[in-house]
Design an enzyme around this catalytic site. Structure first.
Site, PDB file in Angstrom:
ATOM      1  N   LYS A 163       0.828  -1.213   0.000  1.00  0.00           N
ATOM      2  CA  LYS A 163       0.000   0.000   0.000  1.00  0.00           C
ATOM      3  C   LYS A 163       0.862   1.264   0.000  1.00  0.00           C
ATOM      4  CE  LYS A 163      -3.449  -2.706  -0.140  1.00  0.00           C
ATOM      5  NZ  LYS A 163      -4.495  -3.169   0.714  1.00  0.00           N
TER       6      LYS A 163
HETATM    7  C1  LIG Z   1      -5.511  -4.360   1.044  1.00  0.00           C
HETATM    8  C2  LIG Z   1      -6.971  -4.169   1.104  1.00  0.00           C
HETATM    9  C3  LIG Z   1      -7.739  -4.526   2.227  1.00  0.00           C
HETATM   10  C4  LIG Z   1      -7.170  -5.310   3.365  1.00  0.00           C
HETATM   11  O1  LIG Z   1      -6.117  -4.684   4.000  1.00  0.00           O
HETATM   12  P1  LIG Z   1      -5.295  -5.499   5.100  1.00  0.00           P
HETATM   13  O2  LIG Z   1      -4.540  -4.404   5.811  1.00  0.00           O
HETATM   14  O3  LIG Z   1      -4.393  -6.422   4.353  1.00  0.00           O
HETATM   15  O4  LIG Z   1      -6.247  -6.191   5.978  1.00  0.00           O
HETATM   16  C5  LIG Z   1      -9.076  -4.208   2.250  1.00  0.00           C
HETATM   17  N1  LIG Z   1      -9.663  -3.597   1.217  1.00  0.00           N
HETATM   18  C6  LIG Z   1      -8.982  -3.243   0.110  1.00  0.00           C
HETATM   19  C7  LIG Z   1      -9.693  -2.539  -1.008  1.00  0.00           C
HETATM   20  C8  LIG Z   1      -7.620  -3.553   0.005  1.00  0.00           C
HETATM   21  O5  LIG Z   1      -6.953  -3.246  -1.106  1.00  0.00           O
END
Ligand SMILES: *Cc1c(COP(=O)(O)O)cnc(C)c1O
Length: 387
Positions: A187
């Protein structure tokens, strides 16, 4: 060209500051939830224009979504409307809260939930909307807020892609009742694993803090602090969703380089937009003037009828040129778990299904060099050549 080093999709942008911060945390002897988590919450809240009492750091966005739903009072027998073009965690969190996810198809240009289709899916059981700012482009929040207010629904923003996004100068995650962020390795801001929840109501954050640490009445780091041991009570059976100081130490450094990363991704994004304008692919649509796109994913649509090759052949050719790519996402209606449990079919969400079968995400990490960006651009052109 084929011997060039593999470009990893979604490589994190980490520097010496992150490494020093982790070492300093290890040397401090405090690894768990402590002062660095508190500071990260305060800094993140300030970045979003909120008070620290409206923020809780957690170990994932999935946890943030789950606890937001519980704090919103969502439970057994309730329905929650969301987008089919999202990571499975969005739907899983709704199921783990005991509720039933209900899908509303996306707009083909923005790839976000189409507000004009939401009201048709609202029933007396609908309790909340979980909207996903796909790729970092904010949803049409004015229309969504109007619908939510009219029907008395909570709004939860899945901001996993959208840490830098704003909508009419209001930061993503502060537009609904709750905002949920991911600091997963790929991210825009990473702590390896991690998440953050923002809430309009401080009471909701207090409940979320309790639920995130077993339902206990006091934070563990206070329990074992210099003031001596303090008893705690379990107020409700909770979860183990707290962030560690080791993670927060990375997050504090990442927050400082957030804008530089966005600027770099914008430069890469613009090079891609120019380079691919004349290819038989669909590039991301231009967002409206009054939003800031967080530029998390740069997606191309590969329509076999126009390109002469399938999306999956395109991916194989990119991989053969040592370029890592991603798919965001196969529509939720494609997955057997939901087909079996909820009876979903790909034809229920034709737009998301079509996007999911054509989409491919190109590397967009701010750590990419200009030469690597040029390699990606060349590989796209070569991969599309009819051989
Ligand atoms: C990455 C992601 C999540 C989950 O995030 P985590 O921190 O891995 O639990 C949820 N929604 C979207 C749209 C994502 O891209």
């Amino acid at each position: 060209m084929l011997n060039d080093q593999f470009i990893v999709f979604g490589a994190p942008d980490l520097g010496d500051d992150e490494i020093r911060a982790v070492v300093a945390t290890l040397q401090s002897g405090w690894l768990g939830t402590g002062p660095r988590v508190a500071e990260f919450e305060a800094r993140f809240a300030a970045y979003k224009g909120l008070s620290a009492r409206q923020t809780a750091a957690l170990n994932s966005c999935t946890a943030a979504l789950h606890l937001s739903l519980l704090a919103a009072g969502v439970g057994q027998g309730d329905e929650v409307i969301t987008s089919p073009l999202t990571f499975c965690a969005t739907a899983n969190a709704i199921l783990h809260a005991g509720a039933t996810p209900v899908l509303v198809d996306v707009d083909p240009d923005s790839m976000n939930i189409d507000p004009t289709r939401i009201e048709a899916r609202i029933t007396p059981r609908t309790r909340a909307l979980v909207v996903v700012h796909f790729a970092g482009r904010p949803c049409e929040m004015d229309a969504i807020e109007t619908i939510a207010r009219r029907h008395g629904l909570s709004v939860i923003e899945d901001c996993a892609h959208a840490v830098e996004a704003t909508y009419k100068n209001r930061p993503a995650g502060t537009l609904g009742d709750f905002g949920c962020f991911s600091f997963y390795a790929t991210k825009n801001l990473t702590t390896g694993e991690g998440g953050m929840v923002l809430a309009r109501s401080e009471q909701h954050i207090e409940r979320i803090r309790t639920l995130a640490l077993h339902g206990m009445s006091r934070d563990a780091w206070k329990r074992f602090s210099e003031d001596g041991y303090q008893h705690y009570q379990v107020l409700e059976p909770g979860f183990k969703y707290n962030m560690m100081d080791l993670q927060a130490a990375i997050g504090l450094e990442q927050l400082k380089r957030l804008d530089a990363g966005w600027q770099r991704r914008q430069a890469i994004w613009q090079r891609y937009q120019q380079a691919f304008a004349d290819l038989p692919v669909t590039c991301p649509a231009q967002p409206p003037e009054d939003v800031k796109h967080a530029l998390h994913l740069y997606t191309l649509l590969i329509d076999e009828a126009r390109c002469g090759i399938s999306r999956d052949t395109f991916i194989a050719r990119m991989n053969a040129r040592n370029i890592g790519v991603g798919v965001h996402y196969l529509a939720l209606t494609e997955h057997p778990a939901y087909q079996q449990q909820l009876g979903w079919q790909p034809t229920d969400t034709p737009i998301a299904t079509a996007i999911g079968r054509q989409t491919v995400s190109l590397p967009l990490s701010p750590g990419l060099s200009d030469a690597e960006v040029a390699r990606v651009i060349a590989a796209v052109g070569q991969s599309l050549k009819k051989t």
